[in-house]
Each structure stands twice: as C-alpha cells, then as structure tokens.
Design a protein around this motif. Sequence first.
Motif, short mmCIF file in Angstrom:
data_model
loop_
_atom_site.label_atom_id
_atom_site.label_comp_id
_atom_site.label_asym_id
_atom_site.label_seq_id
_atom_site.Cartn_x
_atom_site.Cartn_y
_atom_site.Cartn_z
N GLU A 368 0.83 -1.21 0.00
CA GLU A 368 0.00 0.00 0.00
C GLU A 368 0.87 1.27 0.00
O GLU A 368 0.61 2.20 -0.76
N THR A 369 1.90 1.27 0.84
CA THR A 369 2.80 2.42 0.86
C THR A 369 3.48 2.57 -0.49
O THR A 369 3.59 3.69 -1.01
N ALA A 370 3.92 1.47 -1.07
CA ALA A 370 4.59 1.52 -2.36
C ALA A 370 3.66 2.08 -3.44
O ALA A 370 4.07 2.86 -4.30
N HIS A 371 2.38 1.69 -3.38
CA HIS A 371 1.42 2.16 -4.38
C HIS A 371 1.30 3.68 -4.36
O HIS A 371 1.42 4.35 -5.40
N TYR A 372 1.05 4.24 -3.18
CA TYR A 372 0.84 5.69 -3.11
C TYR A 372 2.14 6.47 -3.29
O TYR A 372 2.13 7.58 -3.83
N ALA A 373 3.26 5.90 -2.87
CA ALA A 373 4.54 6.55 -3.14
C ALA A 373 4.80 6.56 -4.65
O ALA A 373 5.32 7.55 -5.19
N ARG A 374 4.42 5.49 -5.33
CA ARG A 374 4.58 5.42 -6.78
C ARG A 374 3.69 6.45 -7.47
O ARG A 374 4.08 7.04 -8.49
N VAL A 375 2.49 6.71 -6.91
CA VAL A 375 1.62 7.75 -7.44
C VAL A 375 2.34 9.09 -7.43
O VAL A 375 2.32 9.85 -8.42
N ALA A 376 2.99 9.42 -6.30
CA ALA A 376 3.70 10.69 -6.19
C ALA A 376 4.92 10.73 -7.11
O ALA A 376 5.21 11.76 -7.74
N LEU A 377 5.64 9.61 -7.21
CA LEU A 377 6.81 9.56 -8.10
C LEU A 377 6.38 9.66 -9.56
O LEU A 377 7.03 10.36 -10.36
#
Length: 384
Positions: A368-377
Amino acid sequence: MTTPVRDLPLLLLGRGADPDSERGVDCPGDLPPASDPALVERARAAKAALGDRVFVLGHHYQRDEVIQFADVTGDSFKLAREAAARPQAPYVVFCGVHFMAESADILTADHQRVVLPDLAAGCSMADMATFDQVEECWEVLEDAGVADDVVPVTYMNSSADIKAFVGRHGGTVCTSSNARRALEWAFSKGSKVLFLPDQHLGRNTAVLEMGLSLDDCVVYNPHRPDGGLTQGQLRDAKMLLWRGHCSVHGRFSKESVDEVRARVPGVNVLVHPECRHEVVLGADLIGSTEYIIKTIESAPSGSAWAVGTELNLVRRLADAHPDKNVMFLDRTVCFCSTMNRIDLPHLVWALESLARDEVVNPIEVDPETAHYARVALDQMLALP
C-alpha cells in the motif's frame, strides 16, 4: 487544535533498533575486519561470481573504496531509475542510504531484491519528517481551514511513508533539479505548498527561482504545538516549509563564503540548493549534484572552485581535474556520516552473502505504501 509533542526514543548507535524509524541499526552476520588486506579482491571475486545477477549502485557521496565497484554512479533518483531499467538483475545492491533503497524497491520489478549493505545508513534529513508528524501537521492545516488549498511536495530525500502521504493527498515528489517545475505544478493546483522535509531547498527555489518573498514563507516546526504557527500565519503563507535540513549542506555559512573569497582570489563559489539561504545568496552558481559535476567538468583549466557539497564528491572532482583548483567550501572537513556507513567490509559481506543466494538486509516497502509513493513519483515523472 494543539497537537502533543511526542517523546522520541534515543538510541545509541549500534545498540537496539526502533522498528518505527526510517532506519534501523541492526546488521546481522559477521563482517570481515576493515584491516583485512584481501577485501578488494574478495569484493571483486564475489561480484564476478554473481555476474549479471547483481547490479551495484553507488551514490556520488560514497567513499572511493565502495564507488569503485559500482556499475552506475549518480544521484538518488537516477540510481533508482537505473535499477528499474535492469530487470534481468535479481539483486540490486544500493550503496547509498535507506530512503534511496526504498525508492529503488518501489520502482523495480517484484522479482528483484534491493539490498542495503548497512541498515544504519539512514538520512538525518529524511528522519526529520516522520509519518505521524506529517499527519499531525495536516490536522493543524485542516483546523486552520487551509488544507484544501495546500498541495504537498516532498523532496526525494524522504521516506517511503512520506512519499505515500504526498501521493494520497494529490502532491508530488521533486529532486533538486526539478524543484521549480514541481512548485509551478503545485501552485497551478492550489494556492499553498507544504514543502518537506528540507526547508532550504524549498525556500531557495521559491524565492530565487519563482519570485516569492521571504515573507511568503513560514517554517512549520513539528516539535512545537501547531507547528509554532498561528492560524493567521498559516492562512497568509504561500510556502509552508518543514523544519528540516541536510546535516552536511546546512553546516556551510556566509562566513565560509567570505573566508574562501578572501583566501583565494578569483574563486568561483558553487553550492547545492540544500545550503542555507544566505550561503546561496553569496554563491556564484547553485545547482544539483549532477549540475555541480558538469560545471566542474566543463570549467576552464586553471580556474578555482570552492564547492559546497559532500566532501567525498568534492575530493573525487579534485582528483579527476588536477588542472583546476577544486576545494571544499568549508575549511572543516565534513563527510555525510550515515552515507559513509557503507564501507568495504559491509559491501563484501553483502556480495558474498548474495553469491551464496542469501539475501541480507533486504529493503521491502509494503504494497500500500509503495502504491501511493509510486503515485507521487509518477506525478513527478509527468511534470512538464
């Protein structure tokens, strides 16, 4: 709302670990002694045995004994993207710090394992903004009635948790190279920006590149109730700067600039935008790590340069360009202490373990953290 100031645990380096911090201090396994004369040969042998199964990344601030084994050198985001471009390598050894390895884990394929040779290689700047602190800050903004007007922007030098927070709230990530583009995008979406965790990069970009004034900027201190700001200050400000800084770049002072100009006639002062505002104002040129490298490379022979960035990189530039007088801006030596935790014994231990198919110190960001961090990246990658 008045938010409580939380007591943070104080850990002695090497004793215990805080699982909720951005980095730990445990390093399982037996490290070879630093005095072992065979370390270089052992690293070569292990890397050769692994062949294409390993991809070694080296940040510019790494010590020379480590950087010699890097397949690619660069800044944090370049290295994370390079790792993602090598899906054939199941092992990625990131010779950098924790937040960099997290970004690599987010951007690489599921079958790839990212290894950080020493888990204590963290980043003091990234540690200055924890998830709980940023959540509390957002509550303060909501209580002030301004949260809907705020677009969060986080520097690449932040934990995956903070990148994910920004992704959830419609913001973006930036590097020191594209901070202006990120801020221009953010101000097209809202009237205020929460910039974290480095106040200096945010202030220097807003004031020197976008025409905002110092009065448009306020500093949010997570260790004070309501950030140490009134609701009026929060409503009036355009740039809400997190109270964070780089321990290396933050040490340079205006006195450093004045001293080197007096000592070296005709010197060019070249600094990173993580430096304090008064240092940047006193410099001749300001730019990212890659900009600093390219500037020295293209400088005329015989020119003199005082460089305000990490010492390993400055020394490497001086050695690579003996026809130029390249020096550290401050007369007091200053390495990035956490970056320097990646040394040859840790690298040898990691490579030899991988050669036995033992994955040590894996960096794994939860889905989940990776998903939203990827959204920002991804939003950063989509910037004009």
